[in-house]
Design a protein around this motif. Sequence first.
Motif, PDB file in Angstrom:
ATOM      1  N   ILE A 117       0.816  -1.221   0.000  1.00  0.00           N
ATOM      2  CA  ILE A 117       0.000   0.000   0.000  1.00  0.00           C
ATOM      3  C   ILE A 117       0.851   1.273   0.000  1.00  0.00           C
ATOM      4  CG2 ILE A 117      -1.937  -1.134   1.149  1.00  0.00           C
ATOM      5  CD1 ILE A 117      -1.025   0.018   3.767  1.00  0.00           C
ATOM      6  N   SER A 118       2.190   1.136  -0.101  1.00  0.00           N
ATOM      7  CA  SER A 118       3.029   2.342  -0.111  1.00  0.00           C
ATOM      8  C   SER A 118       4.344   2.034  -0.798  1.00  0.00           C
ATOM      9  CB  SER A 118       3.267   2.850   1.311  1.00  0.00           C
ATOM     10  OG  SER A 118       3.992   1.888   2.056  1.00  0.00           O
ATOM     11  N   ASP A 119       5.064   3.070  -1.192  1.00  0.00           N
ATOM     12  CA  ASP A 119       6.373   2.887  -1.806  1.00  0.00           C
ATOM     13  C   ASP A 119       7.416   2.694  -0.704  1.00  0.00           C
ATOM     14  OD1 ASP A 119       7.635   5.644  -1.097  1.00  0.00           O
ATOM     15  OD2 ASP A 119       5.702   6.149  -2.033  1.00  0.00           O
ATOM     16  N   PRO A 120       8.644   2.277  -1.031  1.00  0.00           N
ATOM     17  CA  PRO A 120       9.654   1.950  -0.002  1.00  0.00           C
ATOM     18  C   PRO A 120       9.991   3.106   0.935  1.00  0.00           C
ATOM     19  CG  PRO A 120      10.284   1.038  -2.122  1.00  0.00           C
ATOM     20  CD  PRO A 120       9.083   1.886  -2.377  1.00  0.00           C
ATOM     21  N   ILE A 124       9.299   2.942   4.966  1.00  0.00           N
ATOM     22  CA  ILE A 124      10.322   3.049   6.016  1.00  0.00           C
ATOM     23  C   ILE A 124       9.929   4.111   7.040  1.00  0.00           C
ATOM     24  CG2 ILE A 124      12.709   3.708   6.468  1.00  0.00           C
ATOM     25  CD1 ILE A 124      13.466   2.436   3.812  1.00  0.00           C
ATOM     26  N   CYS A 125       9.504   5.280   6.573  1.00  0.00           N
ATOM     27  CA  CYS A 125       9.143   6.370   7.493  1.00  0.00           C
ATOM     28  C   CYS A 125       7.958   5.978   8.375  1.00  0.00           C
ATOM     29  CB  CYS A 125       8.806   7.623   6.688  1.00  0.00           C
ATOM     30  SG  CYS A 125      10.205   8.302   5.760  1.00  0.00           S
ATOM     31  N   VAL A 126       6.928   5.420   7.767  1.00  0.00           N
ATOM     32  CA  VAL A 126       5.743   5.041   8.545  1.00  0.00           C
ATOM     33  C   VAL A 126       6.068   3.912   9.522  1.00  0.00           C
ATOM     34  CG1 VAL A 126       3.427   4.053   8.376  1.00  0.00           C
ATOM     35  CG2 VAL A 126       4.134   5.825   6.775  1.00  0.00           C
ATOM     36  N   SER A 127       6.865   2.945   9.063  1.00  0.00           N
ATOM     37  CA  SER A 127       7.184   1.801   9.916  1.00  0.00           C
ATOM     38  C   SER A 127       7.984   2.217  11.139  1.00  0.00           C
ATOM     39  CB  SER A 127       7.953   0.755   9.105  1.00  0.00           C
ATOM     40  OG  SER A 127       8.250  -0.363   9.925  1.00  0.00           O
TER      41      SER A 127
END
Length: 473
Positions: A117-120, A124-127
Amino acid sequence: MAMFINCTELEEGVLCNGTLYTIPEARLTFHDNMFWVYLAIYVALVLTAGLMSGLTMGLLSLDMMTLKILKDGGTTREQKYARRILPIVKRHHLLLVTLLLANAAAVEAMPIFLDRISDPVIAICVSVTAVLIFGEVVPQALCTRFGLAIGSTLAPLVYILMGLSFIVSWPLSKLLDCLLGSNHSTFFRRAQLKVLVDLHGPGDGSGDEEHLTTDEVLMIKGALDLKGKSAKDAMVNIDNVFMISSNACMDHNTMTQILFHGHSRIPVYEESRSQIKAVLLMKTLIKLDPDDAVPVSSLLLDPQYFRPVIFIDDVKPLHDLINLFQTGKGHLAVVQKSHQGRQLRGLQDNTDDVTPLLGESQDDPQHDSPQQVGEVVGIITLEDVLEELLQEEIMDETDETQIRQRIQLAKAMAHKKSLLKRSQSHPEESRGQIQAGQSLAGHSSEHLNVDVAVAASQRSDDAPLLGSTEVLA
């Protein structure tokens, strides 16, 4: 030279000239229904990881000793929580492996759903943000503050997780038990308990905490110190003990001395002060007539007037001495120097810092003898032991009277000395003042009755309240 490429689309991908190429799946957008499914799964995994992290911090930070204290001595709610958590925390390593295994499974599964549901870069930022804030910081902060309540509420969930991961977690927990041991309870030694009591002493008055008072702190620390204190630490030196000879008579002079000292029990010696034969009970002498001058030796023939002497070693611990006084044998014991063998044994007993304070008394016939077997060095009473326990002096009416009399005598002596110094420089002017000072000192001495010679000879700030009896010889 022309090259022809023949491609065929298959279910697994695209086959070009015999080579199979996989077509990447298109990222889901918020217009797709599966986008919200993947997002919901990702949020659930973050919350699960945070819950496992919080439970790991909250439950494993609860010590077995703390839970046992809360179970028996906490509030009603704390006792309820502690009873539910205690069986879980007992399996320390099984709980640890179960929670870490569930946390690791949730954290490792997050990228699988986030990549769809998102680009890499966004992934990374959200995770990092989600795992740091909602998976570590917030859950651990909450479970550290309210670990007892949260752990009790989620205890059924922990049991379910233990059952689901039992095949993996149980062997690992047993391996940790063999390598590190299964007992993780905290044991406080006496020195640590004293510091703990100090920390719970009088506070600044803020908050709802129930602080200990200064007297409570002193009494608790005094009780903890009894293990390391022996009779020689609290006894009254034999030279400062008031006693009477067996050859004396209960006449006006002797009874006046007894009344002045105000003791309830007085040792009786024979020939020398180190040969104590009995302890007279003063309350039994009320009906005696001083005019009859009853010999003390005749009183020692009637058991109602005296008690047998209790001889103890000077290395006897004070808590054992309390147990001895509780048996009803007497509240006064004569302290004698111990033999080398018993002294070494007493020192070894005092070094045992793990023995519980409320243990069985180590009294034995060799340690407490009804007969004198060593040199008498002093006496010790129940009041002396209680003073060590309370860490304060116990003052009665007789002590207060003697203190006032000693202060009065000290003032008279100091006045006389000042007059003598002035007489050396002005002999003619100070002659009349010297005579007045001598009269004042003599008047103070007469006021002290039978104990003047003793008090004048000691003249020290730390003079014992029990006067010497050299005047009786």
